[in-house]
Design an enzyme around this catalytic site. Structure first.
Site, PDB file in Angstrom:
ATOM      1  CE  LYS A  42      49.278 -32.811 -37.778  1.00  0.00           C
ATOM      2  NZ  LYS A  42      49.251 -32.561 -36.319  1.00  0.00           N
ATOM      3  CB  SER A  75      45.806 -24.898 -35.320  1.00  0.00           C
ATOM      4  OG  SER A  75      46.377 -26.158 -35.641  1.00  0.00           O
ATOM      5  CB  CYS A  99      44.567 -30.605 -33.422  1.00  0.00           C
ATOM      6  SG  CYS A  99      42.978 -31.346 -33.119  1.00  0.00           S
ATOM      7  CG  ASP A 100      50.537 -29.065 -35.734  1.00  0.00           C
ATOM      8  OD1 ASP A 100      50.824 -30.267 -35.911  1.00  0.00           O
ATOM      9  OD2 ASP A 100      51.404 -28.200 -35.517  1.00  0.00           O
ATOM     10  CD  GLN A 101      50.278 -27.874 -27.886  1.00  0.00           C
ATOM     11  OE1 GLN A 101      50.929 -28.858 -27.574  1.00  0.00           O
ATOM     12  NE2 GLN A 101      49.314 -27.387 -27.119  1.00  0.00           N
TER      13      GLN A 101
END
Length: 204
Positions: free
Chosen positions: A59, A118, A81-83
């Protein structure tokens, strides 16, 4: 809360998530928004921790390609971010259908799941980048079929990893225990974000 960001630094949140926007605002930061259009399904990793870091970095790369050069020349930090949700060792991303969302939520009833989130902070001027991961364990009481159907009908659960919204007024009474922080479950762990921002700033 006041932010620790030097006045001459700009901050970009690389996310379209309302929850992340709200958390970063609550942390005292002023920022602009950009979102990354990436093919998340094309990035696969064996461990959830590796996957969310790889996605947050992808990203960041995608957003950096769209940022004008004159902005890159100014002191600017980009937060991406990521999840994912981990249930019985399987990674759950956003449900691909109503049926999958329903199956996910039913599985949580009287069960246990975890969120793996993250955060990646990139200094656009120097290219220096730091990332980290936070994990939260969530234990549930029974989730009735009525609640499942109301959540599906409303539709918000279709837009989040694992169809999991612990802060939702229908779900929160069904939570038995959360081992970790709610902000992390909502997609932006405050403590980790602060730590990474400070570490990246320290290299400037």
């Amino acid at each position: 809360m006041e932010s620790d960001l030097p006045p001459h630094f700009k901050l970009i949140l690389g996310s379209s998530s309302i929850a992340r926007r709200s958390i970063l605002t609550d942390m005292g930061y002023q920022f602009t928004l950009m979102s990354a259009d990436i093919d998340e399904k094309s990035i696969r990793k064996e461990k959830p921790e590796e996957l969310v870091l790889a996605l947050a970095e992808a990203k960041a790369e995608a957003i950096m390609q769209r940022i004008p050069e004159d902005v890159k020349d100014k002191p600017t930090l980009l937060v991406t971010c990521d999840q994912v949700v981990v249930y019985e060792d399987a990674v759950r991303e956003k449900p691909s259908s109503v049926e999958e969302a329903r199956e996910y939520i039913r599985g949580y009833s009287k069960g246990h799941t975890a969120t793996v989130s993250s955060v990646v902070v990139t200094n656009l001027k120097t290219g220096f980048r730091k990332g980290g991961v936070d994990r939260v364990e969530i234990y549930f009481n029974e989730i009735s079929e009525e609640i499942v159907e109301k959540l599906i009908e409303e539709g918000m659960v279709l837009k989040v990893a694992g169809a999991l919204l612990i802060e939702h007024p229908l779900i929160s009474p069904c939570i038995k225990e959360v081992v970790g922080t709610t902000d992390s479950v909502m997609g932006l762990p405050k403590e980790l974000t602060e730590k990474l921002l400070k570490e990246v700033l320290a290299t400037t």
